[in-house]
Motif scaffolding. Structure first.
Motif, PDB file in Angstrom:
ATOM      1  N   VAL A 169      17.218 -91.306  67.494  1.00 15.74           N
ATOM      2  CA  VAL A 169      18.517 -90.748  67.848  1.00 15.74           C
ATOM      3  C   VAL A 169      18.640 -89.369  67.190  1.00 15.74           C
ATOM      4  O   VAL A 169      18.628 -89.255  65.966  1.00 15.74           O
ATOM      5  N   TYR A 170      18.725 -88.335  68.008  1.00 20.76           N
ATOM      6  CA  TYR A 170      18.790 -86.956  67.522  1.00 20.76           C
ATOM      7  C   TYR A 170      20.211 -86.419  67.660  1.00 20.76           C
ATOM      8  O   TYR A 170      20.941 -86.774  68.587  1.00 20.76           O
ATOM      9  N   GLY A 171      20.588 -85.556  66.739  1.00 22.50           N
ATOM     10  CA  GLY A 171      21.885 -84.903  66.826  1.00 22.50           C
ATOM     11  C   GLY A 171      21.822 -83.537  66.183  1.00 22.50           C
ATOM     12  O   GLY A 171      21.123 -83.343  65.179  1.00 22.50           O
ATOM     13  N   THR A 172      22.519 -82.570  66.760  1.00 25.52           N
ATOM     14  CA  THR A 172      22.546 -81.220  66.179  1.00 25.52           C
ATOM     15  C   THR A 172      23.689 -81.143  65.172  1.00 25.52           C
ATOM     16  O   THR A 172      24.860 -81.322  65.528  1.00 25.52           O
ATOM     17  N   LEU A 173      23.351 -80.883  63.920  1.00 24.57           N
ATOM     18  CA  LEU A 173      24.316 -80.867  62.817  1.00 24.57           C
ATOM     19  C   LEU A 173      24.049 -79.680  61.895  1.00 24.57           C
ATOM     20  O   LEU A 173      22.900 -79.229  61.769  1.00 24.57           O
ATOM     21  N   LEU A 174      25.078 -79.211  61.228  1.00 22.66           N
ATOM     22  CA  LEU A 174      24.918 -78.066  60.339  1.00 22.66           C
ATOM     23  C   LEU A 174      24.051 -78.394  59.128  1.00 22.66           C
ATOM     24  O   LEU A 174      23.451 -77.502  58.525  1.00 22.66           O
ATOM     25  N   ASP A 175      23.982 -79.677  58.771  1.00 24.77           N
ATOM     26  CA  ASP A 175      23.131 -80.064  57.650  1.00 24.77           C
ATOM     27  C   ASP A 175      21.800 -80.650  58.130  1.00 24.77           C
ATOM     28  O   ASP A 175      21.116 -81.352  57.403  1.00 24.77           O
ATOM     29  N   GLY A 176      21.446 -80.328  59.372  1.00 23.66           N
ATOM     30  CA  GLY A 176      20.186 -80.817  59.921  1.00 23.66           C
ATOM     31  C   GLY A 176      19.002 -79.963  59.514  1.00 23.66           C
ATOM     32  O   GLY A 176      19.134 -78.949  58.826  1.00 23.66           O
ATOM     33  N   ASP A 177      17.835 -80.392  59.978  1.00 22.12           N
ATOM     34  CA  ASP A 177      16.590 -79.668  59.705  1.00 22.12           C
ATOM     35  C   ASP A 177      16.230 -78.785  60.900  1.00 22.12           C
ATOM     36  O   ASP A 177      16.458 -79.164  62.051  1.00 22.12           O
ATOM     37  N   ASN A 178      15.649 -77.657  60.610  1.00 27.56           N
ATOM     38  CA  ASN A 178      15.284 -76.676  61.626  1.00 27.56           C
ATOM     39  C   ASN A 178      14.556 -77.332  62.798  1.00 27.56           C
ATOM     40  O   ASN A 178      13.482 -77.892  62.637  1.00 27.56           O
ATOM     41  N   ILE A 179      15.154 -77.270  63.986  1.00 23.68           N
ATOM     42  CA  ILE A 179      14.600 -77.943  65.161  1.00 23.68           C
ATOM     43  C   ILE A 179      13.195 -77.444  65.496  1.00 23.68           C
ATOM     44  O   ILE A 179      12.363 -78.193  65.997  1.00 23.68           O
ATOM     45  N   TYR A 180      12.911 -76.176  65.152  1.00 20.02           N
ATOM     46  CA  TYR A 180      11.621 -75.594  65.502  1.00 20.02           C
ATOM     47  C   TYR A 180      10.499 -76.049  64.573  1.00 20.02           C
ATOM     48  O   TYR A 180       9.332 -75.755  64.817  1.00 20.02           O
ATOM     49  N   GLY A 188      14.102 -90.868  73.614  1.00 20.54           N
ATOM     50  CA  GLY A 188      15.137 -90.923  72.595  1.00 20.54           C
ATOM     51  C   GLY A 188      16.480 -90.486  73.141  1.00 20.54           C
ATOM     52  O   GLY A 188      16.630 -90.196  74.334  1.00 20.54           O
ATOM     53  N   ILE A 189      17.464 -90.452  72.247  1.00 21.83           N
ATOM     54  CA  ILE A 189      18.827 -90.057  72.590  1.00 21.83           C
ATOM     55  C   ILE A 189      19.161 -88.749  71.869  1.00 21.83           C
ATOM     56  O   ILE A 189      18.992 -88.646  70.659  1.00 21.83           O
ATOM     57  N   ILE A 190      19.611 -87.765  72.635  1.00 20.09           N
ATOM     58  CA  ILE A 190      20.097 -86.516  72.057  1.00 20.09           C
ATOM     59  C   ILE A 190      21.616 -86.539  72.122  1.00 20.09           C
ATOM     60  O   ILE A 190      22.195 -86.570  73.216  1.00 20.09           O
ATOM     61  N   VAL A 191      22.268 -86.550  70.966  1.00 20.83           N
ATOM     62  CA  VAL A 191      23.727 -86.602  70.910  1.00 20.83           C
ATOM     63  C   VAL A 191      24.283 -85.188  70.774  1.00 20.83           C
ATOM     64  O   VAL A 191      23.864 -84.423  69.903  1.00 20.83           O
ATOM     65  N   GLN A 205      26.692 -91.288  61.544  1.00 24.25           N
ATOM     66  CA  GLN A 205      26.006 -92.234  60.670  1.00 24.25           C
ATOM     67  C   GLN A 205      24.808 -92.897  61.339  1.00 24.25           C
ATOM     68  O   GLN A 205      23.909 -93.413  60.658  1.00 24.25           O
ATOM     69  N   LEU A 206      24.790 -92.894  62.669  1.00 18.90           N
ATOM     70  CA  LEU A 206      23.732 -93.578  63.414  1.00 18.90           C
ATOM     71  C   LEU A 206      22.583 -92.650  63.797  1.00 18.90           C
ATOM     72  O   LEU A 206      21.575 -93.101  64.340  1.00 18.90           O
ATOM     73  N   ILE A 207      22.735 -91.365  63.537  1.00 21.48           N
ATOM     74  CA  ILE A 207      21.686 -90.409  63.899  1.00 21.48           C
ATOM     75  C   ILE A 207      20.509 -90.543  62.936  1.00 21.48           C
ATOM     76  O   ILE A 207      20.678 -90.486  61.713  1.00 21.48           O
ATOM     77  N   THR A 208      19.336 -90.711  63.492  1.00 20.21           N
ATOM     78  CA  THR A 208      18.133 -90.882  62.666  1.00 20.21           C
ATOM     79  C   THR A 208      17.401 -89.579  62.426  1.00 20.21           C
ATOM     80  O   THR A 208      16.612 -89.472  61.485  1.00 20.21           O
ATOM     81  N   ASN A 209      17.645 -88.573  63.265  1.00 18.36           N
ATOM     82  CA  ASN A 209      16.966 -87.291  63.153  1.00 18.36           C
ATOM     83  C   ASN A 209      17.985 -86.169  63.300  1.00 18.36           C
ATOM     84  O   ASN A 209      18.417 -85.854  64.409  1.00 18.36           O
ATOM     85  N   LYS A 210      18.377 -85.562  62.175  1.00 21.04           N
ATOM     86  CA  LYS A 210      19.356 -84.487  62.198  1.00 21.04           C
ATOM     87  C   LYS A 210      18.654 -83.151  62.457  1.00 21.04           C
ATOM     88  O   LYS A 210      17.712 -82.799  61.755  1.00 21.04           O
ATOM     89  N   LEU A 211      19.147 -82.437  63.471  1.00 17.03           N
ATOM     90  CA  LEU A 211      18.523 -81.173  63.861  1.00 17.03           C
ATOM     91  C   LEU A 211      19.497 -80.007  63.676  1.00 17.03           C
ATOM     92  O   LEU A 211      20.703 -80.160  63.859  1.00 17.03           O
ATOM     93  N   LEU A 212      18.947 -78.871  63.348  1.00 11.89           N
ATOM     94  CA  LEU A 212      19.727 -77.644  63.219  1.00 11.89           C
ATOM     95  C   LEU A 212      19.106 -76.560  64.086  1.00 11.89           C
ATOM     96  O   LEU A 212      17.896 -76.313  64.024  1.00 11.89           O
TER      97      LEU A 212
END
Length: 243
Positions: A169-180, A188-191, A205-212
């Motif tokens: 489960v992916y989500g774009t968040l300000l505290d995520g890791d650089n998507i590149y 998967g699921i992109i939220v 809370q359910l996002i397993t992969n935080k992206l920025l």
């Protein structure tokens, strides 16, 4: 000649309660109407000027340009306005594919653009929270530019959906890791979250992969955030580029 009752009926379809009651929606323009017809959507009534090149065996009620302006939801009507029956719900799956989940996306233009983006990147299913804009809103339909004919939209409890899914489960968040710089899977699921508040705390809370999506502007002044549709396009592009 179009009747007053027909005009009233069409104008009421700008409201969700009437669309739901009648189980129909409005589409306009030769591109959108043509795509819906070619993909098997069943027309209820079609109103068109004599300039519209109707597909073979498609019946329509001819109207003048003035009459079309009276029923159109567009500033500049485009030859044809069609009322379509809403398609029957069909089961959607998230296994073995990449899907989008929209958490409270409320702007009709954003929703329509995201559907168009999904179509471009070969994503056939979008799951929406109950507070996401209504996909059958005329503004949403217009913004899809026909992609609504090829992308399935399912309104559901996103928390329950994600909890049951056995996929990343992916989500774009300000505290995520650089998507590149991250490993991205083929399924998967992109939220994508609300325009102002982002992804809700329950789903976060359910996002397993935080992206920025990183900000490359190093100056003192820069954009505060990305539009949700633009962020969706960047994210989908990066997933497809990798896979």
């Amino acid at each position: 000649m179009i009747s007053k009752n027909q005009i009233k009926f069409i104008k009421q379809l700008d409201q969700k309660k009437y669309r739901k009651r009648e189980n129909v929606f409005v589409a306009e323009g030769h591109k959108v109407v043509g795509d819906l017809l070619s993909c098997g959507f069943e027309p209820h009534t079609i109103f068109a000027t004599n300039q519209w090149k109707a597909p073979r065996d498609i019946a329509f009620q001819e109207v003048t340009d003035d009459e079309l302006r009276k029923i159109s939801f567009l500033q500049h009507p485009q030859q044809v306005l069609a009322i379509f029956h809403m398609p029957a719900a069909s089961p959607a799956t998230i296994q073995d594919q990449l899907v989008l989940a929209l958490d409270g996306v409320q702007d009709p233009g954003n929703l329509g653009t995201i559907i168009r983006i999904a179509d471009w990147f070969g994503i056939s299913d979008i799951f929406c929270s109950a507070d996401t804009a209504d996909v059958w809103n005329p503004k949403v339909i217009q913004a899809t530019m026909g992609s609504i004919a090829r992308v399935r939209i399912t309104y559901t409890d996103l928390v329950a959906l994600i909890k049951e899914a056995q996929v990343p489960v992916y989500g774009t968040l300000l505290d995520g890791d650089n998507i590149y710089q991250q490993t991205l899977s083929q399924n998967g699921i992109i939220v994508m979250g609300n325009e102002g508040n982002g992804i809700s705390p329950e789903i976060r809370q359910l996002i397993t992969n935080k992206l920025l999506i990183p900000d490359f502007n190093t100056g003192d002044s820069h954009a505060e955030s990305l539009n949700v549709a633009i962020a969706t396009a960047i994210t989908c592009s990066e997933f497809r580029r990798r896979n």
